[in-house]
Design a protein around this motif. Structure first.
Motif, PDB file in Angstrom:
ATOM      1  N   GLN A  82     139.722 -78.174 -29.703  1.00 54.19           N
ATOM      2  CA  GLN A  82     139.887 -76.736 -29.918  1.00 54.19           C
ATOM      3  C   GLN A  82     139.597 -76.309 -31.354  1.00 54.19           C
ATOM      4  OE1 GLN A  82     140.123 -74.522 -27.561  1.00 54.19           O
ATOM      5  NE2 GLN A  82     140.070 -76.281 -26.182  1.00 54.19           N
TER       6      GLN A  82
ATOM      7  N   HIS B 636     123.085 -69.959 -21.220  1.00 53.28           N
ATOM      8  CA  HIS B 636     124.201 -70.339 -20.358  1.00 53.28           C
ATOM      9  C   HIS B 636     123.693 -71.151 -19.164  1.00 53.28           C
ATOM     10  CE1 HIS B 636     128.127 -70.076 -18.500  1.00 53.28           C
ATOM     11  NE2 HIS B 636     127.528 -69.732 -17.365  1.00 53.28           N
ATOM     12  N   GLY B 639     122.711 -74.559 -20.291  1.00 53.61           N
ATOM     13  CA  GLY B 639     123.915 -75.356 -20.539  1.00 53.61           C
ATOM     14  C   GLY B 639     124.485 -75.900 -19.240  1.00 53.61           C
ATOM     15  N   GLU B 640     124.528 -75.032 -18.226  1.00 57.20           N
ATOM     16  CA  GLU B 640     125.066 -75.456 -16.928  1.00 57.20           C
ATOM     17  C   GLU B 640     124.187 -76.536 -16.304  1.00 57.20           C
ATOM     18  OE1 GLU B 640     128.042 -74.420 -15.536  1.00 57.20           O
ATOM     19  OE2 GLU B 640     128.187 -73.599 -17.567  1.00 57.20           O
ATOM     20  N   LEU B 643     124.773 -79.725 -18.086  1.00 59.13           N
ATOM     21  CA  LEU B 643     126.098 -80.204 -17.700  1.00 59.13           C
ATOM     22  C   LEU B 643     126.054 -80.905 -16.337  1.00 59.13           C
ATOM     23  CD1 LEU B 643     129.017 -78.025 -18.745  1.00 59.13           C
ATOM     24  CD2 LEU B 643     129.262 -79.333 -16.673  1.00 59.13           C
ATOM     25  N   ASP B 663     128.249 -70.940 -27.773  1.00 58.35           N
ATOM     26  CA  ASP B 663     129.196 -71.045 -26.651  1.00 58.35           C
ATOM     27  C   ASP B 663     128.754 -72.130 -25.672  1.00 58.35           C
ATOM     28  OD1 ASP B 663     130.669 -69.054 -27.747  1.00 58.35           O
ATOM     29  OD2 ASP B 663     129.633 -67.460 -26.639  1.00 58.35           O
ATOM     30  N   ALA B 664     127.468 -72.110 -25.316  1.00 54.41           N
ATOM     31  CA  ALA B 664     126.963 -73.100 -24.362  1.00 54.41           C
ATOM     32  C   ALA B 664     127.093 -74.506 -24.941  1.00 54.41           C
ATOM     33  CB  ALA B 664     125.499 -72.797 -24.039  1.00 54.41           C
ATOM     34  N   ARG B 667     130.776 -75.615 -25.062  1.00 50.79           N
ATOM     35  CA  ARG B 667     131.260 -75.859 -23.700  1.00 50.79           C
ATOM     36  C   ARG B 667     130.809 -77.248 -23.241  1.00 50.79           C
ATOM     37  NH1 ARG B 667     132.459 -74.763 -18.516  1.00 50.79           N
ATOM     38  NH2 ARG B 667     130.740 -74.819 -17.035  1.00 50.79           N
ATOM     39  N   ARG B 670     132.874 -79.936 -25.190  1.00 45.94           N
ATOM     40  CA  ARG B 670     134.260 -80.101 -24.700  1.00 45.94           C
ATOM     41  C   ARG B 670     134.267 -80.759 -23.321  1.00 45.94           C
ATOM     42  NH1 ARG B 670     134.882 -74.574 -26.821  1.00 45.94           N
ATOM     43  NH2 ARG B 670     135.657 -74.818 -28.941  1.00 45.94           N
ATOM     44  N   HIS B 671     133.341 -80.341 -22.491  1.00 44.25           N
ATOM     45  CA  HIS B 671     133.286 -80.911 -21.141  1.00 44.25           C
ATOM     46  C   HIS B 671     133.045 -82.419 -21.215  1.00 44.25           C
ATOM     47  CE1 HIS B 671     132.218 -81.353 -16.876  1.00 44.25           C
ATOM     48  NE2 HIS B 671     131.304 -82.201 -17.337  1.00 44.25           N
TER      49      HIS B 671
END
Lengths: 117, 695
Positions: A82, B636, B639-640, B643, B663-664, B667, B670-671
Motif C-alpha cells: 500500500q 486498463h 493491464g487486464e 494480468l 493505476d494499471a 494494480r 499488487r496482484h
C-alpha cells in the motif's frame, strides 16, 4: 513498518547485486515441498514478505521471535504494497518555444541583414 | 572588408591555388603516362576519374601542411585569429550563462553512456561552476529492455551525485526525424530556459574545464552561433580502435589546425562536443523533411553540416576551436563497425548534394565543406572506376588491339608511347602527397613539440607504431574503398538505412567477417587472375589492392581482437596520451567510476523487474503519463490482459505500454505479489525470488 521515504531508494538494486551470498543464506529459496501443505503455504507467504522487504530496502531484517502466522505475514505484505507512489519528475516544467525551419526569410540577406551583436 | 573575411579569403585562395597547381602537374604527368596521352575514350575516362581523385588527395595534404605551418607559426598555441587566442586572457573573469548539456541516445550501451556522463558531470561540478548547468539525457530508445535500464541508471546517477531536479531524463514516445527530431523536441519544450546548449554523443566525455571555456567563449563573442571542439579518441581496447586512437592523437592536430585555419568563422559542426547558441539555433536551424526524390526525400541524416551552414547563413559565426583540450569520443571497435557507421554517413553526406546545389544563401566555405564530405565517399567508386578503366586499357594492349588512328579525321598515325619513368614519378609524387602529412606530424612531435612525446611512449615504440599504422592504412584502404563504393550505389538506389545505436564494444567473428568480405575477396581473385593473364607487370601493380581485399576477413578479425590490442598496449605500441594518463583528470575519473549492475545478474527482464520490484514499480508509476479517457481505458484493458495471460504472449513493446498508466501498473504489481503460489503471477514471483538468490 518502514516508511516509503526510507525504502524509496535505488540502493536496493545495487545491494541486491553486490551481496547475493548473504541473501542465499537468508532466503528460503529451495522450497521443494516435503511438508504438510499448511506449513508449505506458510513458508511461501513468509518468503514473499521477506523478499518484498529485501527488494524494498536491500536490507531485510529477520526477527526470529516474530509472529510467523500467515495472517501476520499477509498483513505485512499488504501494508508494504500500500506504500504510495512518490512524486517524481524526470524533466523540468515545459517552457514552450518553436524551432523554425531553415528557410531563408525574404528579408534576410546572407551575412548582412542580421548582426546578432 | 571584414579583416577576418580578408584573411580567410587569402588563405583559401592560396590553398586552392596550391591544390590546383599540384593537380595540374599530376594530370600532366598522367597524360604522359598514358600511351595515347589521353586521345582515346578509355584514356579520357581514366583522366576523368584521375583528376578529382588526385585533387582530393592533394587537398588533404595541403590542409595538413597548412596546419603544420599554423602550428609552427604560432608556437603550437593555435591560430591567432581563433576565439581562444583573442579572448583567452579574459576568460577566467567571464560569468557563465544558463547552459543545458544534452545527451541524445538511441539503443546504446547504458553502462557506458552513464559512465561517460558521470565523468563529465563530476568534472563540471569540480570547476565550481556547476550551478550554471543542467543535464538532459534525451532517449529515443524503443526497446523497453533498453529504456527501462536507462531510466534506472538515470535515477541512480541523480542519487549518486545528488542532482535531483538538475539531471533529467526524457524518453520520446514517437521517434520522428531521428536525432534531429530528438534535439528539436528538447528545444521546443525546454530550449527557452537556456542561452546555450552543448550536445554530447553517446560515447562523448568532456572535461568541465572545456565545457566552461566553451560557455565563456560564447559569452565573449556574441556573434558565435556554434563552437566545435576537436574530440580525440580514448578508451580504445581492440587493436583497430587503438590504431584509430593513435591516428587522431598523432596526425589529428595537423589536419584540424589546417581545417580551422581555412574555415575560420565558417567552420562546420560535427554533431557533438560542441556548444550552440540556443535562440539562434531554434530560429534558423530547424530542418524540414526533404521533398525531393529517392535519396533526397525524408529526414536529413547528416544534419550537423546543414545546421552549421544555416546558422552561418543567419549571420552567426561557426568556429572550430583546436586549442580546447578535454574533448573526447570513442572509436568503433572494428573495421566492420566503422563500415556500418560509414553506410549511414555516406547516405547522409550524399544527401548534401541538395544543399550544395539548391539551398540559397549558404556560405561558399560551407558549400566546399559539403563537397568535401560528399567526395569523401564518392571518391571510392571513382577510384574503383579508375582501376576498372586502367584494366580495360591494359587489356586492350594485351589483346593486341592497338589503334594507330584514334582520331578518325587524322591522316597521320598516333603511335602509342610508354613512359615508365613518368609512371614512377607520378606514383612517387602520389605517395609523397599521401604520406607527407603523416611524416610532418611525426617530425613535429619529435623535433618541435617534444613535450607531447611522453604521451606516445618511447621514440622507438612511436616509430614502430607509425610504420605499423601506415602498413595497416595501406591494407585497409582498398577494403574501405570497396565497401564505400557499395554504400554509394545503395544510397543512390535509396536502399533503406537502419537507424541504430552503434556497436561500441564487441569483437568480430570469423563467420561474420567472411560473409561481409566475401564479395571483395572474390573480386580480388578475379581481378588478379585477369591481370596475370593480361600482363605480368600489370599484375604486380594490382597486388597492393588485391592482396588487401583477399586478406580482408583476417585483417578485420585480427584487428578487432581485444587481446591483440592489450598485447600491443603492454608492449607500448600505439600508445597515446589518454593511455599514458596524460590527458587530464576527466579520463582518469572515467576509468575509476564504479558501475555496479543495476539489477542482479539472474533477475528477469527489465520489464518484469520493473513491474515486480517494489521501488522500480513505484518509480515507473511516478513517471507514468497522466492518462485519461480512451487512453486510460486502453491501458486498463492492456493491464487486464497482462494480468490474465502474463507477459509471455504479448509483444514486449506493446506490453511495456502498461507502464504509461500508474493505476494499471500498480494494480499488476499488487496482484502479482498477492497471487497464490499456483497462480500465473504467483509462479512469476516464485521465479523472481529464486532468480535473484541462486547463483
Amino acid at each position: 513498518m518502514t516508511s516509503f521515504d526510507d525504502t524509496f531508494t535505488i540502493r536496493a538494486a545495487q545491494e541486491s547485486a553486490a551481496e547475493p551470498d548473504d541473501i542465499v543464506a537468508l532466503s528460503a529459496a529451495k522450497t521443494t515441498c516435503r511438508y504438510p501443505e499448511a506449513i508449505c503455504e506458510q513458508l511461501r507467504w513468509l518468503q514473499r514478505r521477506v523478499f518484498y522487504q529485501f527488494l524494498q530496502t536491500g536490507c531485510p531484517t529477520i526477527d526470529m521471535e516474530a509472529d510467523l502466522s500467515i495472517a501476520r505475514n499477509q498483513a505485512d505484505l499488504r501494508q508494504r504494497l500500500q506504500v504510495s507512489v512518490p512524486e517524481l519528475q524526470s524533466m523540468p516544467t515545459i517552457s514552450r518555444g518553436s524551432v523554425q525551419h531553415g528557410v531563408l526569410p525574404p528579408t534576410l540577406k546572407p551575412h548582412t541583414a542580421k548582426d546578432p551583436a | 572588408m571584414n579583416p577576418l573575411l580578408r584573411v580567410a579569403l587569402i588563405r583559401r585562395w592560396v590553398f586552392m591555388g596550391l591544390v590546383l597547381l599540384q593537380t595540374s602537374l599530376g594530370v600532366w604527368g598522367m597524360i604522359w603516362v598514358l600511351p595515347y596521352h589521353g586521345d582515346t575514350p578509355i584514356e579520357q575516362a581514366i583522366l576523368a576519374t584521375f583528376i578529382p581523385l588526385y585533387a582530393f588527395v592533394a587537398a588533404g595534404s595541403w590542409m595538413a601542411l597548412f596546419g603544420f605551418y599554423i602550428r609552427r607559426r604560432f608556437g603550437g598555441h593555435g591560430d591567432a585569429r581563433s576565439l581562444l587566442a583573442r579572448f583567452g586572457s579574459q576568460l577566467p573573469t567571464v560569468p557563465l550563462a544558463p547552459t543545458a548539456i544534452a545527451l541524445p541516445i538511441y539503443h546504446e550501451d547504458v553502462e557506458r553512456v552513464f559512465r561517460g556522463l558521470q565523468a563529465t558531470i563530476e568534472s563540471v561540478l569540480a570547476t565550481g561552476q556547476g550551478a550554471a548547468f543542467e543535464f538532459f539525457v534525451l532517449s529515443d530508445s524503443r526497446d523497453p529492455e533498453v529504456w527501462l535500464e536507462e531510466r534506472a541508471a538515470w535515477l541512480r546517477l541523480s542519487h549518486t551525485l545528488n542532482l535531483q531536479g538538475r539531471l533529467h531524463y526524457r524518453r520520446r514516445r514517437v521517434n520522428l526525424k531521428a536525432k534531429t527530431g530528438n534535439v528539436s523536441d528538447f528545444l521546443r519544450r525546454w530550449g527557452r530556459k537556456f542561452k546555450y546548449f552543448i550536445v554530447l554523443d553517446a560515447d562523448s566525455v568532456m572535461s568541465g574545464e572545456a565545457i566552461v571555456t566553451l560557455v565563456r567563449l560564447m559569452e565573449c563573442e556574441p556573434k558565435a552561433g556554434m563552437i566545435q571542439t576537436v574530440p580525440r579518441l580514448f578508451n580504445a581496447r581492440s587493436a583497430f580502435a587503438r590504431m584509430q586512437q593513435f591516428v587522431t592523437h598523432l596526425y589529428g592536430p595537423l589536419f584540424s589546425e589546417g581545417l580551422a585555419a581555412l574555415q575560420l568563422n565558417e567552420a562546420v559542426f560535427w554533431g557533438h562536443n560542441a556548444i550552440i547558441r540556443t535562440e539562434a539555433f531554434m530560429a534558423h536551424c530547424g530542418l524540414k523533411s526533404m521533398r525531393g526524390l529517392g535519396l533526397w526525400r525524408g529526414t536529413v541524416l547528416s544534419h550537423d553540416f546543414v545546421e552549421a551552414s544555416f546558422i552561418r547563413r543567419a549571420g552567426y559565426e561557426v568556429w572550430l576551436e583546436t586549442g580546447i583540450e578535454g574533448s573526447y569520443e570513442e572509436s568503433p571497435p572494428s573495421l566492420d563497425d566503422e563500415l556500418i557507421r560509414d553506410k549511414r554517413w555516406s547516405k547522409g553526406n550524399l544527401q548534401h548534394l541538395r544543399f550544395l546545389g539548391f539551398e540559397r544563401g549558404i556560405a561558399t566555405a560551407h558549400r566546399m565543406a559539403f563537397l568535401n564530405g560528399i567526395f569523401a565517399y564518392l571518391a571510392s567508386p571513382v577510384w574503383f572506376l579508375f582501376l576498372l578503366f586502367s584494366t580495360i586499357e591494359v587489356a586492350q594492349f594485351a589483346a593486341g588491339d592497338i589503334n594507330y588512328f584514334p582520331d578518325a579525321r587524322s591522316l597521320y598515325p598516333s603511335w602509342p608511347q610508354w613512359h615508365p619513368q613518368w609512371a614512377i614519378i607520378l606514383v612517387t609524387s602520389t605517395l609523397v602527397t599521401l604520406f607527407l602529412p603523416k611524416v610532418l606530424a611525426l617530425v613535429e612531435l619529435l623535433v618541435f613539440d617534444r613535450k607531447r612525446l611522453p604521451g606516445f611512449g618511447s621514440t622507438g615504440r612511436l616509430l614502430q607504431g607509425f610504420f605499423l599504422e601506415n602498413m595497416f592504412s595501406i591494407l585497409l584502404a582498398p577494403i574501405r574503398m570497396l565497401a564505400h563504393s557499395a554504400y554509394v550505389i545503395q544510397a543512390v538506389l535509396n536502399v533503406t538505412v537502419q537507424w541504430a545505436g552503434q556497436n561500441r564494444s564487441s569483437e568480430v567473428g570469423w563467420g561474420q567477417a567472411f560473409i561481409r568480405h566475401a564479395p571483395g575477396m572474390l573480386l580480388a581473385l578475379t581481378w588478379s587472375g585477369i591481370a596475370l593473364s593480361l600482363d605480368a607487370n600489370f599484375f604486380y601493380w594490382t597486388i597492393p589492392i588485391s592482396l588487401s581485399l583477399l586478406l580482408a576477413a583476417p585483417i578485420t578479425v585480427g584487428l578487432s581482437r581485444f587481446s591483440l590490442g592489450d598485447t600491443w598496449r603492454a608492449k607500448g605500441v600505439w600508445c597515446t596520451p589518454p593511455e599514458q594518463g596524460l590527458s587530464g583528470a576527466v579520463l582518469r575519473e572515467f576509468s575509476s567510476i564504479e558501475m555496479p549492475p543495476l539489477k542482479p545478474m539472474n533477475a528477469p527482464s527489465w520489464l518484469e523487474w520493473t513491474l515486480l520490484h517494489p521501488n522500480q514499480a513505484r518509480i515507473a508509476a511516478a513517471l507514468a503519463a497522466r492518462r485519461t479517457g480512451l487512453a486510460k481505458a486502453a491501458s486498463h484493458r492492456l493491464g487486464e490482459k497482462i494480468l490474465a495471460e502474463g507477459l509471455q504472449t504479448i509483444p514486449r513493446r506493446e506490453a511495456a505500454r502498461v507502464l504509461d498508466d500508474a493505476d494499471a501498473l500498480m494494480r499488476l504489481h499488487r496482484h502479482a505479489w498477492q497471487a497464490r503460489p499456483e497462480d500465473l503471477w504467483g509462479r512469476v514471483i516464485d521465479q523472481l525470488t529464486r532468480s535473484i538468490c541462486i547463483r
